[in-house]
Write a protein that holds these residues in place. Structure first.
Motif, short mmCIF file in Angstrom:
data_model
loop_
_atom_site.label_atom_id
_atom_site.label_comp_id
_atom_site.label_asym_id
_atom_site.label_seq_id
_atom_site.Cartn_x
_atom_site.Cartn_y
_atom_site.Cartn_z
N TRP A 193 0.83 -1.21 0.00
CA TRP A 193 0.00 0.00 0.00
C TRP A 193 0.86 1.26 0.00
CZ3 TRP A 193 -5.26 0.51 -0.43
CH2 TRP A 193 -6.04 -0.65 -0.29
N SER A 194 2.12 1.15 -0.40
CA SER A 194 3.00 2.32 -0.37
C SER A 194 2.48 3.40 -1.31
CB SER A 194 4.43 1.92 -0.75
OG SER A 194 4.46 1.31 -2.03
N ALA A 195 2.85 4.65 -0.99
CA ALA A 195 2.29 5.80 -1.71
C ALA A 195 2.62 5.79 -3.19
CB ALA A 195 2.80 7.09 -1.06
N ARG A 199 -2.34 1.29 -7.44
CA ARG A 199 -3.28 0.30 -6.94
C ARG A 199 -4.10 -0.33 -8.07
NH1 ARG A 199 -0.91 2.52 -2.91
NH2 ARG A 199 -1.96 3.55 -1.15
N ARG A 233 -2.85 6.69 -9.89
CA ARG A 233 -2.75 5.90 -8.66
C ARG A 233 -3.57 4.63 -8.71
NH1 ARG A 233 -4.77 8.11 -4.17
NH2 ARG A 233 -3.26 6.98 -2.89
N ASP A 344 -8.83 9.70 -1.84
CA ASP A 344 -8.14 9.50 -0.56
C ASP A 344 -8.49 8.11 -0.08
OD1 ASP A 344 -7.00 9.54 1.90
OD2 ASP A 344 -8.25 11.13 2.74
N ASP A 345 -7.58 7.16 -0.34
CA ASP A 345 -7.89 5.76 -0.07
C ASP A 345 -7.34 5.29 1.28
OD1 ASP A 345 -5.15 5.46 -0.50
OD2 ASP A 345 -5.39 4.72 -2.54
N GLY A 346 -7.12 6.22 2.18
CA GLY A 346 -6.50 5.86 3.45
C GLY A 346 -7.30 4.90 4.31
N ASP A 347 -8.64 4.90 4.16
CA ASP A 347 -9.45 4.02 5.01
C ASP A 347 -9.74 2.66 4.39
OD1 ASP A 347 -11.07 4.98 3.00
OD2 ASP A 347 -12.85 5.19 4.28
N ARG A 349 -7.83 0.08 3.70
CA ARG A 349 -7.20 -1.07 4.37
C ARG A 349 -8.05 -1.54 5.56
NH1 ARG A 349 -0.83 -0.19 5.28
NH2 ARG A 349 -1.02 -2.41 5.81
#
Length: 402
Positions: A193-195, A199, A233, A344-347, A349
């Motif tokens: 999941w690195s920046a 994906r 991305r 913003d795919d931070g949530d 995971r």
């Protein structure tokens, strides 16, 4: 004293991966029941994929027959004769609107023994709109009689049970979900999941109009038009076996919309290729108009993937557990959700982790096989009514909330 396990027969139109997700659900249940000591005699029609998939069945008796007639309704008299000779105590038919239903009805009328029918979502309102004329004719000729002659209908969830009742069928309904295997923990733990990692959004299902493939491609174009940075991305993989030439149409649509650098359409993936597709993905999407209980969604959760799905996937527990993101089949509405959630795919995971926990709790194979065993013993007169069976439309107690 342990109740005796009856001799069970299983009947389906296809014994190979040509049946899509139905093949995996049926095969996995049969293999596990056999391992439990419940002998499975499986009957079906031979197709082009059967020779390659024969080894996947690990059961005591597998009988494939050649059929004749149009695609989707091949007939086999030797199959009917084999059922008559098999001395089965219970027959379980998987799938409707085909010859297997007619053969099952013939067997039930001849033997007066318990028949179980699994519609696998084919009575859902979203499914009934496809080929409606054919379904009205088949229903009038024999399908309604077959459903009403069944000792029990097997539904994958309460939504499908409601669809069975809405179709006018008031026989007992057994609610038993699909099961799924969990991969090695390292598969989820090592996902990158690195920046700087691009994906992958994975679609994996049969390529059929009801799955929303064309709408998804259009939505991806609209999403990129409003948020082009997402294209650097995220990319989309549309995997699955072709059902009626849609794969060529999908590839043409991708090219016409200028999405060749953003969407790949690899075709069918099985075995290790399927494992790799799930292991390398970062999210899963299924914008379907109609499902029974999609195994692909359960598999995605098993791999720790956040899922984008419609309410028609009939897995409300996924939304309740924050394991899924609700989407629509309309391309504009779908593009809006994708643009919002992928910017913003931070949530994502955490949502995938919720899905993994949900599958481990509610869709384990031990539970599924226990329920099938109890259903067959009850129908054969060897056990009490299981808690997951609704005897009639007046009985509203359900154990399964999937």
């Amino acid at each position: 004293m342990t109740p005796r396990n009856p001799k069970v027969g299983v009947l389906t139109a296809s014994l190979s991966t040509a049946a899509g997700g139905l093949f995996f659900a049926l095969r996995d249940v049969a293999n596990r029941l056999e391992a439990r000591g419940i002998a499975q005699s499986v009957f079906g029609l031979r197709d082009a994929n059967f020779a390659d998939d024969r080894a996947a069945w690990r059961i005591s008796h597998l009988a494939a027959f050649d059929g004749f007639g149009p695609r989707g309704f091949k007939v086999s008299l030797p199959l009917i004769q084999a059922l008559d000779r098999a001395a089965l105590e219970v027959l379980h038919v998987h799938g409707i609107w085909n010859f297997a239903s007619l053969a099952g009805l013939h067997w039930q009328k001849r033997t007066q023994r318990p028949l179980v029918i699994s519609p696998h979502g084919m009575l859902d309102p979203g499914a009934l709109v496809f080929s409606p004329t054919k379904k009205r004719i088949v229903a009038a000729l024999y399908e309604r009689r077959a459903l009403r002659s069944a000792a029990a209908i097997h539904a994958l969830n309460t939504a499908e049970a409601a669809a069975v009742r809405a179709y006018g069928i008031d026989v007992p309904i057994a609610v038993i979900p699909n099961g799924v295997d969990l991969p090695e923990e390292s598969v989820v733990a090592t996902r990158d999941w690195s920046a700087d990692r691009r994906r992958t959004m994975l679609f994996l299902a049969r390529l059929h109009p009801k799955k929303g493939v064309q709408e998804l491609i259009a939505a991806w174009r609209q999403m990129l038009d409003r948020a082009p940075e997402i294209g650097t991305r995220w990319r989309l993989t549309l995997a699955g076996w072709d059902d009626g030439g849609l794969i060529d149409a999908a590839r043409q649509q991708v090219a016409e919309l200028g999405l060749s650098d953003h969407i790949t359409v690899p075709g069918a993936v099985f075995g290790e290729a399927k494992h790799d597709a799930f292991a390398q993905a970062h999210a899963f999407i299924l914008p379907s108009r109609s499902e029974g209980l999609p195994i692909s969604v359960l598999e995605a959760w098993a791999y720790g993937l956040p899922v984008f799905m419609t309410e028609a996937c009939n897995l409300p527990s996924g939304f309740a557990a924050n394991a899924a993101i609700r989407i629509e089949t309309d391309s504009a509405a779908l593009a809006s959700v994708l643009a919002q959630r992928l910017a913003d795919d931070g949530d994502l995971r955490a949502i995938g982790a919720n899905g993994l926990a949900l599958v481990a709790r509610d869709f384990s194979w031990d539970r599924v096989v226990d329920d099938y065993s109890a259903l067959y013993r009850w129908l054969a007169g060897n056990d009490v009514v299981p808690a997951f069976v609704q005897l009639s439309s007046k009985d509203t107690l359900w154990r399964c909330n999937a």
